[in-house]
Design a protein around this motif. Structure first.
Motif, PDB file in Angstrom:
ATOM      1  N   ALA A  62       0.839  -1.196   0.000  1.00 44.92           N
ATOM      2  CA  ALA A  62       0.000   0.000   0.000  1.00 44.92           C
ATOM      3  C   ALA A  62       0.873   1.244   0.000  1.00 44.92           C
ATOM      4  CB  ALA A  62      -0.913  -0.001   1.226  1.00 44.92           C
ATOM      5  N   SER A  63       0.585   2.173  -0.899  1.00 53.09           N
ATOM      6  CA  SER A  63       1.366   3.405  -0.961  1.00 53.09           C
ATOM      7  C   SER A  63       0.747   4.503  -0.112  1.00 53.09           C
ATOM      8  CB  SER A  63       1.478   3.875  -2.417  1.00 53.09           C
ATOM      9  OG  SER A  63       0.199   4.146  -2.943  1.00 53.09           O
ATOM     10  N   SER A  64      -0.503   4.309   0.304  1.00 54.92           N
ATOM     11  CA  SER A  64      -1.169   5.301   1.140  1.00 54.92           C
ATOM     12  C   SER A  64      -2.366   4.641   1.803  1.00 54.92           C
ATOM     13  CB  SER A  64      -1.628   6.497   0.291  1.00 54.92           C
ATOM     14  OG  SER A  64      -2.566   6.086  -0.680  1.00 54.92           O
ATOM     15  N   LEU A  65      -2.945   5.328   2.768  1.00 56.63           N
ATOM     16  CA  LEU A  65      -4.151   4.856   3.434  1.00 56.63           C
ATOM     17  C   LEU A  65      -5.284   5.841   3.160  1.00 56.63           C
ATOM     18  CD1 LEU A  65      -2.828   3.619   6.910  1.00 56.63           C
ATOM     19  CD2 LEU A  65      -3.443   2.252   4.923  1.00 56.63           C
ATOM     20  N   PRO A  66      -6.541   5.372   3.115  1.00 55.23           N
ATOM     21  CA  PRO A  66      -6.959   3.976   3.269  1.00 55.23           C
ATOM     22  C   PRO A  66      -6.581   3.112   2.076  1.00 55.23           C
ATOM     23  CG  PRO A  66      -8.820   5.349   2.702  1.00 55.23           C
ATOM     24  CD  PRO A  66      -7.677   6.288   2.921  1.00 55.23           C
ATOM     25  N   ALA A  67      -6.554   1.798   2.321  1.00 52.85           N
ATOM     26  CA  ALA A  67      -6.167   0.854   1.276  1.00 52.85           C
ATOM     27  C   ALA A  67      -6.954  -0.436   1.446  1.00 52.85           C
ATOM     28  CB  ALA A  67      -4.669   0.577   1.328  1.00 52.85           C
ATOM     29  N   LEU A  68      -7.056  -1.175   0.373  1.00 54.50           N
ATOM     30  CA  LEU A  68      -7.701  -2.485   0.385  1.00 54.50           C
ATOM     31  C   LEU A  68      -6.659  -3.549   0.081  1.00 54.50           C
ATOM     32  CD1 LEU A  68     -10.952  -1.832  -1.690  1.00 54.50           C
ATOM     33  CD2 LEU A  68     -10.829  -2.270   0.753  1.00 54.50           C
ATOM     34  N   ALA A  69      -6.683  -4.628   0.851  1.00 57.51           N
ATOM     35  CA  ALA A  69      -5.862  -5.795   0.548  1.00 57.51           C
ATOM     36  C   ALA A  69      -6.799  -6.965   0.298  1.00 57.51           C
ATOM     37  CB  ALA A  69      -4.915  -6.103   1.699  1.00 57.51           C
TER      38      ALA A  69
END
Length: 473
Positions: A62-69
């Motif tokens: 992830a390069s930033s938040l928010p993020a989905l995995a």
């Protein structure tokens, strides 16, 4: 995470957020939940101000938040960051892929799958020669789609490049059924067109391709499936930089080839024409073979056995979707007038067509291909992923937390984009073409730049050509 992601083959979505994010996590999570299939779990993990937690999330890709995995089968499959792509778009893609994985081949699930997309599914129908039955195949495929549960306002038909301007049965059928269609143009190879193009008195190939693109986008607006009918054989129009391959490439549409009867000649012709499209970077899904006799050495069953064997052994994922018998009604109907849609597509002929063509597999392959294209477009942002996937199978007995990397390096390789194979291993062969498409204009059209003389009208060009004895474009 080992506990969260222990659901086997079902995709699991983990929503990473931070207390420092301005968006209210719970309200946003609620809106995201409504976008996923009810059976797909989504978990919310909120990080506080903690370097170790932040480093772990970054190490996932992830390069930033928010993020989905996205995890599946105990492995990290995808990481999507809000900064690089809207999470709503990402979830829409995840939902589409889940529908594909869980859809059976019955007509209800296929209809739901097709309707789940925001953009229409494009299928480019080409043939190994003129009069092989491309438009007739489009006619019967449209009728079959309506039979399988799609509505008239779900489908559309267009022949964006043509030579023949006579009204075809498929257009009459669309008019009877209320299906949006365009049977002529915007590009027409009228008499004298080719010479006028070479003289520089017509539109350029880039201008014509743009017209093709805009016409298909217009007719496909709000539709679920659009059938794009090709002209002649694949290379028709290449002298003007607007062949069938050029048109399919600018539309980002996979191709289905309509082939002839026989075995050796049918397969050889398919390979020749498929290579023409593939060289231009266009995906060929497969073929249907048309006008096969029911008896004799080259009977439908005999040819079907041999041609299917060839595709199974040597063509990988390219399929032979069907073998259509020669139907006397169709040959006569092309010369007749019609009073209703049933006159154009009789019930008995439609049933024969639906038995002869594996429509469910064709639609499923089309959906998979388009979903993979959507995934590639998302992954072309600077979406980063580890060079090796995480194993989160929960092997606690080895002194770890159950989250281990297959590589000793925990550094993120900033020069790599996400491995597209992780999106769909079935499409590994196609990704080199997809990732290197660049401009939508086909590469060979760049050589069709020219110095324009004054453009002339079609009427003027055609009148001069007729005086000189022209028989075609």
């Amino acid at each position: 995470l080992p506990v969260i992601c222990s659901s086997g083959s079902m995709p699991v979505v983990v929503y990473f957020d931070g207390v420092w994010c301005r968006r209210e996590p719970l309200s946003h999570r609620s809106s995201l939940l409504r976008m996923l299939p009810p059976h797909m779990p989504i978990y919310h993990i909120c990080s506080e101000y903690c370097d170790e937690a932040e480093e772990f999330i970054v190490s996932l890709g992830a390069s930033s938040l928010p993020a989905l995995a996205v995890f599946c089968n105990g492995q990290l499959v995808n990481v999507l960051s809000e900064k690089e792509t809207p999470l709503e778009d990402s979830l829409r893609l995840i939902s589409m892929q889940d529908l594909i994985c869980n859809s059976s081949s019955n007509k209800t699930s296929l209809t739901n799958l097709i309707r789940a997309r925001n953009a229409p599914l494009l299928l480019f129908i080409s043939g190994d020669r003129s009069s092989v039955g491309k438009s007739t195949f489009c006619l019967y495929l449209l009728a079959a789609l309506l039979r399988q549960g799609l509505n008239p306002d779900d489908v559309a038909y267009i022949k964006p490049i043509t030579q023949c301007e006579a009204e075809q049965p498929v257009v009459k059928f669309c008019n009877f059924m209320g299906v949006r269609c365009r049977g002529i143009g915007p590009v027409v190879f009228y008499k004298g067109f080719t010479r006028a193009y070479l003289e520089g008195t017509t539109d350029t190939s880039q201008e014509m391709l743009q017209q093709v693109r805009e016409s298909v986008e217009e007719i496909g607006r709000g539709r679920r499936v659009v059938l794009v009918d090709g002209v002649g054989y694949p290379a028709v129009g290449s002298i003007c930089g607007i062949s069938n391959a050029d048109a399919a490439k600018i539309l980002d549409a996979p191709v289905l080839l309509v082939g002839k009867s026989g075995v050796g000649d049918a397969v050889d012709s398919f390979n020749l024409n498929a290579r023409f499209f593939e060289h231009a970077g266009v995906k060929v899904l497969g073929a249907v073979f048309n006008k096969l006799p029911l008896e004799g050495f080259y009977s439908l069953e005999a040819c079907k056995k041999s041609v299917t064997s060839y595709f199974d052994q040597y063509r990988g994922e390219t399929r032979a979707y069907g073998f259509i018998p020669l139907m006397a009604h169709i040959e006569e109907a092309n010369k007749s007038s019609y009073l209703s849609a049933a006159d154009i597509v009789p019930e008995s002929s439609l049933e024969t067509f639906m038995r002869s063509v594996d429509i469910s597999t064709l639609l499923m392959d089309l959906c998979r291909y388009q979903a993979d294209c959507d995934a590639i477009k998302l992954s072309q942002l600077s979406l980063r992923c580890r060079t090796t996937p995480y194993d989160i199978s929960g092997e606690h007995g080895r002194g770890g937390t159950g989250i281990t990397a297959h590589s000793s390096s925990m550094e993120l390789d900033d020069t790599r984009t996400i491995d597209p194979v992780s999106v769909s291993p079935r499409r590994k062969r196609d990704y080199d073409q997809l990732l290197h498409r660049g401009s939508y204009l086909p590469s060979n059209t760049q050589s069709h730049s020219r110095t324009h003389t004054t453009k002339r009208s079609r009427e003027e060009i055609e009148a001069e050509a007729k005086r000189k004895g022209a028989k075609a474009g």
